[in-house]
Design an enzyme around this catalytic site. Sequence first.
Site, PDB file in Angstrom:
ATOM      1  N   ILE A 228     -11.355   4.565 -18.630  1.00  0.00           N
ATOM      2  CA  ILE A 228     -11.850   4.917 -19.969  1.00  0.00           C
ATOM      3  C   ILE A 228     -13.366   5.023 -19.877  1.00  0.00           C
ATOM      4  CG2 ILE A 228     -11.804   4.337 -22.416  1.00  0.00           C
ATOM      5  CD1 ILE A 228      -9.015   4.661 -21.165  1.00  0.00           C
TER       6      ILE A 228
ATOM      7  N   ARG B 282     -20.377   3.150 -16.575  1.00  0.00           N
ATOM      8  CA  ARG B 282     -19.135   3.765 -17.050  1.00  0.00           C
ATOM      9  C   ARG B 282     -18.055   3.533 -16.001  1.00  0.00           C
ATOM     10  NH1 ARG B 282     -23.984   7.053 -16.977  1.00  0.00           N
ATOM     11  NH2 ARG B 282     -23.281   9.181 -17.340  1.00  0.00           N
TER      12      ARG B 282
ATOM     13  N   ALA C  52     -23.678   5.416 -27.872  1.00  0.00           N
ATOM     14  CA  ALA C  52     -23.464   5.158 -29.305  1.00  0.00           C
ATOM     15  C   ALA C  52     -23.175   6.427 -30.091  1.00  0.00           C
ATOM     16  CB  ALA C  52     -24.655   4.403 -29.883  1.00  0.00           C
ATOM     17  N   ILE C  53     -22.344   7.281 -29.517  1.00  0.00           N
ATOM     18  CA  ILE C  53     -22.016   8.533 -30.202  1.00  0.00           C
ATOM     19  C   ILE C  53     -20.530   8.569 -30.531  1.00  0.00           C
ATOM     20  CG2 ILE C  53     -21.838  11.042 -29.877  1.00  0.00           C
ATOM     21  CD1 ILE C  53     -24.495  10.843 -28.357  1.00  0.00           C
TER      22      ILE C  53
ATOM     23  N   CYS D 289     -41.420  -5.528 -31.002  1.00  0.00           N
ATOM     24  CA  CYS D 289     -42.176  -6.638 -30.405  1.00  0.00           C
ATOM     25  C   CYS D 289     -41.316  -7.448 -29.450  1.00  0.00           C
ATOM     26  CB  CYS D 289     -42.820  -7.520 -31.469  1.00  0.00           C
ATOM     27  SG  CYS D 289     -41.828  -8.930 -32.023  1.00  0.00           S
TER      28      CYS D 289
ATOM     29  N   HIS E 102     -17.864  10.986 -30.829  1.00  0.00           N
ATOM     30  CA  HIS E 102     -17.699  12.366 -30.373  1.00  0.00           C
ATOM     31  C   HIS E 102     -16.614  13.099 -31.153  1.00  0.00           C
ATOM     32  CE1 HIS E 102     -20.097  11.814 -26.716  1.00  0.00           C
ATOM     33  NE2 HIS E 102     -19.490  10.648 -26.554  1.00  0.00           N
TER      34      HIS E 102
END
Lengths: 408, 449
Positions: B329, B305, B41-42, B431, B44
């Site tokens: 990719i 990946r 979740a970066i 939870c 770049h």
Amino acid sequence: MSRVRQVDVLIVGAGPAGLAAAARLATARVPRVEVMDRESQAGGVPRHCAHGGYGTWRHPLTGPEYARLLVGAAERAGAVVRTHVTALDWAGPLALHTVGPGGPETIEARAVVLATGARERPRSARLVPGTRPAGVYTTGELQQAVHLYGQRVGARAVVVGAENVSYAAAATVRAAGAAVVAMVTDLPRPQTTIARAADARLGQGIPLLTDTTVTELLGHGRLSGVRVRHHDGRTAVLPCDTVVFTGDFVPEHELARRGGLTLDTGTRGPVVDGSLHTSRPGVFAVGSVLHAVESAATAAREGAHAAGAVLEALAGAEPPDGVPLLVEPPLRWIAPNRVTPADRGLPYVLRTTVPLNRSLLHVVQDGRTLHRQVLLRALPNRTLTLAARWTHRVDPKGGPVAVQITSR
Amino acid sequence: MGAGVVGSAIARALAHHPNLRIALLEAQDDIGQGSSKANTAILHTGFDATPGTLEARLVREGAHLLAEYATATGIPVEPVGALLVAWNEDQLAALPRLAEKAERNDCPGTSLIGPEGLYAREPHLGPGALGALHVPGESIICPWTTNLAYATQAVRNGVDLHLNTQVRTVGRHHDHHVLDTSRGPLRTRWLVNAAGLHADTLDRALGHDDFTVTPRRGQLLVFDKFARDLVHHILLPVPTALGKGVLVAPTVYGNVLLGPTAEDLDDKRATLSTAEGLRALRDQGRRILPALLDEEVTAVYAGLRAATEHEDYRITAHPEQAYVTVGGIRSTGLTASLAIAAYVTDLLADSGLDPGPAADLDPVRMPNLGEAFPRPYQRPELIAADPEYGTVVCHCERVTRGEIRDALTATIPPAGLDGLRRRTRARAGRCQGFHCGAAVRKLFEEVPR
């Protein structure tokens, strides 16, 4: 800007502890006692515990009946019980930001009682590896699914744990029309009554795998099985489409922590003394947030007990000083976890990590024995209590008080 | 083929051309169910890409495009910046080279900082760090909303999304591809292969032997929101010969990520976590940010990946076949997605596809899942207009009934509870459904379909 409203006592959480505190305070003629709960119904965990075991010996009740009784008692006494209201954060030392369908609100109080309860650690927090299939529950989710919403669970379930809540989970699985394939505990024996364990194993034919750990969840989409490993190294796959992770409760301490209240490293709930004062004057904590799992009766008793100190605080009393109350291994935690010489009446609850047989509980301060108590038998995940009749011997200027175990 | 973040971005780009009839095929029951749903979740900068590669170029271009797109559509992004932390002399010595490389990758503004500056910025960092390279442009982003925004916009602008549509064989009939799918035959003139982990299989089916996807598993731990205050930047290890190593990063949802592992596998379904993997992550996390390990773990996940034997993306046009492969990719695909889409659109045009006139797309506005931006429960005006936005159902993540209702009736509704979680965060909190699981399931099940 949100509305600001004043009450005398604001109680967060309408479970047994919060409702009992509210009933007692309203009965004592505190004018504005308000209990808020984020759920759509008040009553706390007993709402979805369809089994008996609540109420008194003379008036046995199921969980939902008990929940209704507590809500009714609080309301009849004059407390206001509001549901669907979430406490978001502190707005001051004794004020909370809240939100509900009616919008945001800031509620200022003269005293705040935290009764936010506990939850079971889910699979992820227990770091059980494997795939992420559907069919993975905690007891709380399972009971709500079955008893509140009438939802189907799978056909074959494995219950992880063999303590009281685990047996309740097994009963819920069966009530939903599914079979319990096995119960699994990494401890050498079940942590419930002999009768209950025998009934499940012999009466209902549910195998209990002791000294056994769930090491992997299997299946894509839906759970297809769990891999287990015995302490001796043997492994097996138990085919199942449902697994229930039971026990391993942790306090819902979000508000306590956001408020910067001192937390106990053992219970992970707020530190309280025998009158249930937290580290912040005017803020009290009761019920499962203190010790993560106990009976509803214990929680209700604490709620009622805290009401006394709340009344004193409303009258202007300063919270008493005290010293830390600690446990030494193999004990795991104790609550309350601070002690003052004035603490009287509320028994301490504690937990052990290993089974104990014929041991001695020593309460010690600065090398001085304050109390000695014979302990016939104690099991992990089961209530162990220590009476509070020694607290007057505590030196409030002395060091921490420690509870130790020695074998006899 | 493939409704992951790359396939959806390509479909969205092609949707600019009203004359094209476009089908977006997805084998699974929801978009983004493969590599796209489980990454770090970066967003770049591409500072450490190999200069001159296609990947370096598309990451650089894509980062700008996605940052702009995120602002326009409400995808949560936080430009927290990254710190490449050096834990030994070798790593420290490598930092100036990395700064130089960042310059060559058009990533300006990096700076070397000493241990004092580093600990001032990250006081909870474990002892022994010698210095760091600060890369201010690195951001954290919500990958789920990104994929959903692309696909939603594509569908609203005429793209047909076919879920549960597995491509079994690909044939040729006159000047058409004929796909035999699990939901019947489909004829198309042009074919774009964005099948992620399965791109090599499809590529072979079309007669090419260009690359092999070796799924590289990354296991990650998501820590409780209480851990968020422990870390302010994306903490990256200095890349070594042994690989990129594990990072500690905040998430836009207010959690902290630790991971990923890097395990080359041969099973494209092996998205399972392992005891060894989790142990290794915790060991490394303990050194980077010791206090992190005292916090509760909220979630554990693993993604694959689409690694290949090549250093670079494998984006290839086959004009004679009216076919484009978008393979290999890897983890940068989320960042590069919009640039990949533009690049593939150009390749198709160069190969002879006449896209016809271009038109603007109807803009989309996505529901906000980011903690840095107001969530519905924090918006009095929204609650006043519709009290459902004040009715919290999932308490840990403060997801309201209004948001769940919106997700269930959206352009691309979720197929299951996991899809609902990625759209709203319901049941994604500490939870994991203890409090709200049954209630959320009820809301999901009572929606008429």
